[in-house]
Motif scaffolding. Structure first.
Motif, short mmCIF file in Angstrom:
data_model
loop_
_atom_site.label_atom_id
_atom_site.label_comp_id
_atom_site.label_asym_id
_atom_site.label_seq_id
_atom_site.Cartn_x
_atom_site.Cartn_y
_atom_site.Cartn_z
N GLY A 1 -26.24 -3.29 -31.32
CA GLY A 1 -26.16 -4.67 -30.66
C GLY A 1 -26.08 -5.94 -31.30
O GLY A 1 -25.31 -6.64 -30.94
N PRO A 2 -26.26 -5.90 -32.70
CA PRO A 2 -26.03 -7.24 -33.55
C PRO A 2 -24.26 -7.25 -33.74
O PRO A 2 -23.93 -8.40 -33.70
CB PRO A 2 -26.54 -6.83 -34.81
CG PRO A 2 -27.64 -5.81 -34.73
CD PRO A 2 -27.34 -5.03 -33.45
N LEU A 3 -23.62 -6.28 -33.82
CA LEU A 3 -22.06 -6.20 -33.92
C LEU A 3 -21.53 -6.92 -32.66
O LEU A 3 -20.67 -7.83 -32.91
CB LEU A 3 -21.60 -4.91 -34.06
CG LEU A 3 -20.03 -4.99 -34.07
CD1 LEU A 3 -19.63 -5.51 -35.44
CD2 LEU A 3 -19.57 -3.66 -34.03
N GLU A 4 -22.20 -6.53 -31.50
CA GLU A 4 -21.45 -7.00 -30.25
C GLU A 4 -21.62 -8.66 -30.02
O GLU A 4 -21.03 -9.46 -29.69
CB GLU A 4 -22.22 -6.39 -28.95
CG GLU A 4 -21.36 -5.03 -28.73
CD GLU A 4 -22.37 -3.72 -29.40
OE1 GLU A 4 -22.90 -4.49 -30.54
OE2 GLU A 4 -22.24 -2.79 -29.06
N THR B 1 -24.23 12.36 -31.10
CA THR B 1 -22.87 11.91 -30.76
C THR B 1 -22.33 10.65 -31.63
O THR B 1 -23.33 10.11 -32.50
CB THR B 1 -22.64 11.46 -29.28
OG1 THR B 1 -23.45 10.27 -29.08
CG2 THR B 1 -23.30 12.44 -28.35
N PHE B 2 -21.07 10.59 -31.83
CA PHE B 2 -20.48 9.57 -32.34
C PHE B 2 -19.45 8.83 -31.34
O PHE B 2 -18.95 9.23 -30.57
CB PHE B 2 -19.90 9.67 -33.80
CG PHE B 2 -18.70 10.78 -33.53
CD1 PHE B 2 -17.39 10.43 -33.38
CD2 PHE B 2 -19.05 12.02 -33.49
CE1 PHE B 2 -16.21 11.09 -33.56
CE2 PHE B 2 -17.90 13.25 -33.34
CZ PHE B 2 -16.56 12.58 -33.46
N GLU B 3 -19.35 7.36 -31.61
CA GLU B 3 -18.40 6.64 -30.79
C GLU B 3 -17.16 5.88 -31.52
O GLU B 3 -17.34 5.56 -32.54
CB GLU B 3 -19.04 5.83 -30.02
CG GLU B 3 -20.36 6.12 -29.04
CD GLU B 3 -21.13 4.80 -28.75
OE1 GLU B 3 -21.76 5.15 -27.55
OE2 GLU B 3 -21.07 3.89 -29.05
N HIS B 4 -16.12 5.74 -30.94
CA HIS B 4 -15.17 4.93 -31.28
C HIS B 4 -15.10 3.85 -30.08
O HIS B 4 -14.84 4.06 -29.02
CB HIS B 4 -13.82 5.74 -31.37
CG HIS B 4 -13.81 6.84 -32.52
ND1 HIS B 4 -12.94 7.37 -32.74
CD2 HIS B 4 -14.63 6.79 -33.56
CE1 HIS B 4 -13.09 8.14 -33.93
NE2 HIS B 4 -13.99 7.75 -34.30
N LEU B 5 -14.95 2.71 -30.44
CA LEU B 5 -14.98 1.54 -29.76
C LEU B 5 -14.13 0.36 -29.80
O LEU B 5 -13.87 0.15 -31.41
CB LEU B 5 -16.33 1.15 -29.12
CG LEU B 5 -17.23 0.65 -30.04
CD1 LEU B 5 -18.18 -0.51 -29.30
CD2 LEU B 5 -18.01 1.74 -30.64
N ILE B 6 -13.64 -0.42 -29.18
CA ILE B 6 -13.07 -1.76 -29.59
C ILE B 6 -13.74 -2.85 -28.91
O ILE B 6 -14.35 -2.78 -28.01
CB ILE B 6 -11.67 -1.75 -29.01
CG1 ILE B 6 -10.54 -0.78 -29.47
CG2 ILE B 6 -11.16 -3.48 -29.09
CD1 ILE B 6 -10.60 -0.92 -30.96
N VAL B 7 -14.11 -3.91 -29.84
CA VAL B 7 -14.99 -4.98 -29.37
C VAL B 7 -14.14 -6.36 -29.49
O VAL B 7 -13.81 -6.52 -30.71
CB VAL B 7 -16.40 -5.15 -30.25
CG1 VAL B 7 -17.20 -6.32 -29.37
CG2 VAL B 7 -17.07 -3.95 -30.12
N HIS B 8 -13.74 -7.07 -28.31
CA HIS B 8 -12.96 -8.20 -28.33
C HIS B 8 -13.66 -9.21 -27.76
O HIS B 8 -13.81 -9.27 -26.46
CB HIS B 8 -11.61 -7.88 -27.86
CG HIS B 8 -10.70 -8.89 -27.95
ND1 HIS B 8 -9.30 -9.00 -27.19
CD2 HIS B 8 -10.66 -10.13 -28.81
CE1 HIS B 8 -8.73 -10.12 -27.62
NE2 HIS B 8 -9.66 -10.91 -28.57
N GLY B 9 -14.34 -10.28 -28.42
CA GLY B 9 -15.03 -11.12 -27.86
C GLY B 9 -16.23 -10.47 -27.05
O GLY B 9 -17.00 -9.90 -27.80
N ALA B 10 -16.56 -10.86 -25.89
CA ALA B 10 -17.64 -10.38 -25.22
C ALA B 10 -17.32 -8.72 -24.37
O ALA B 10 -18.23 -8.35 -23.79
CB ALA B 10 -18.36 -11.27 -24.24
N GLU B 11 -15.92 -8.48 -24.48
CA GLU B 11 -15.54 -7.30 -23.98
C GLU B 11 -15.65 -6.09 -24.91
O GLU B 11 -15.11 -6.12 -26.06
CB GLU B 11 -14.39 -7.37 -23.38
CG GLU B 11 -13.72 -6.31 -22.61
CD GLU B 11 -12.07 -6.49 -22.15
OE1 GLU B 11 -11.60 -5.47 -21.57
OE2 GLU B 11 -11.70 -7.77 -22.29
N VAL B 12 -16.29 -5.04 -24.43
CA VAL B 12 -16.72 -3.88 -25.39
C VAL B 12 -15.67 -2.75 -24.65
O VAL B 12 -16.17 -2.36 -23.39
CB VAL B 12 -17.86 -3.64 -25.47
CG1 VAL B 12 -17.95 -2.17 -26.15
CG2 VAL B 12 -18.66 -4.56 -26.10
N THR B 13 -14.78 -2.07 -25.31
CA THR B 13 -14.11 -0.80 -24.73
C THR B 13 -14.40 0.32 -25.38
O THR B 13 -13.99 0.52 -26.52
CB THR B 13 -12.61 -1.18 -24.77
OG1 THR B 13 -12.43 -2.34 -24.05
CG2 THR B 13 -11.76 -0.08 -24.16
#
Length: 297
Positions: free
Chosen positions: A45-48, A70-82
């Protein structure tokens, strides 16, 4: 704990501000171009929240929970998490499997399964608690071999005559833990971590994978394990790492490398797999041969 590796992309003023915010929050810088950090936090949560305060910067993230599945790959851009991908540490078989009926929680099988899960987790955490060992400063696969060989020798020195007793001594269990930690370090160095902080991220990633694979292996279900057999398994895995080190050190001629990459595992991939198998096997052995008071809890 949640382990994260973060790469920043965006305009330079935003990058500087986001990098400063990450550093102030406790993240460790790994590289400068592009800015790369590793950050371990107690909860997700802190990263977002941090990324939302820097909307002009794109955060590329790979993350996983300690000993998670599990492990995740994601993109965080502003408030949007993909979410780009969420994968299991244990590869799925392509073959069809038949679902088993649920096991009552009070049954003997359920109790044994719960104890087995707890034993594997204790074993993995015991390996992680071992001091991190490093080879000489040159950082070649010969150094890796010279790191594994003494750990194998220490295990052989305290194994005694395994036929005299059906369980390993406390000294042998200690040597097993140290050998598993060496396997983690050798595997982690295969990806060329830029600094000690990134090496710790790689070791944590490989520990989570080894823990998941150890629990998925039917060998870990052995209710009456044989110490001589498992001692041989561990020794052969350690020897496999040394053999893979030699294969990686003595590479083929440059013209053969593209063909080798296309059709076979590279020498470095073989070394990483051998190190992973060593860590998996030591975790299983530690779980199976834990002191009785630990196995009954």
């Amino acid at each position: 704990m949640h382990h994260q590796r973060i790469v920043l992309n965006g305009p330079e003023p935003g990058l500087l501000a986001a990098a400063a915010a990450l550093g102030a929050a406790g993240a460790t810088p790994v590289a400068a171009d592009p800015p790369r950090f590793v950050w371990t936090v107690p909860r997700a949560g802190p990263l977002e929240a941090l990324a939302a305060r820097h909307p002009d910067v794109v955060f590329g993230v790979e993350r996983f929970a300690a000993l998670g599945a599990t492990f995740e790959h994601l993109i965080v851009h502003g408030a949007e998490v993909t979410l780009l991908a969420r994968r299991s540490f244990v590869e799925d078989d392509d073959e069809e499997t038949t679902a088993s009926p649920p096991v009552p929680a009070s049954s003997r099988l359920a109790v044994l399964a719960t104890r087995r899960v707890a034993a594997l987790e204790r074993a993995a955490r015991a390996v992680a608690a071992e001091p991190t060992a490093f080879g000489p400063a040159t950082g070649t696969t010969l150094d890796d071999a010279l790191l594994v060989a003494p750990a194998l020798g220490r295990l052989a020195a305290v194994a005694g005559d395994p036929l005299d007793d059906d369980r390993p001594s406390p000294q042998a269990l200690s040597a097993l833990r140290a050998l598993g930690a060496v396997g983690l370090t050798v595997g982690a160095t295969c990806d060329g971590p830029a600094c000690d902080a990134e090496l710790e991220f790689e070791r944590a990633w490989r520990l989570a994978r080894a823990h998941a694979c150890a629990g998925d292996d039917p060998f870990a279900d052995d209710e009456r394990p044989d110490w001589p057999d498992w001692l041989m398994f561990v020794l052969s895995c350690g020897a496999g790492v040394i053999e893979a080190c030699a294969g990686s050190l003595h590479r083929g001629p440059p013209g053969a490398i593209p063909v080798h990459h296309e059709h076979y595992a590279t020498a470095d991939e073989q070394l990483e797999r051998a190190a992973a198998l060593l860590t998996i096997t030591t975790i299983q052995a530690l779980a199976l041969f834990a002191p009785r008071q630990e196995r009954d809890t």
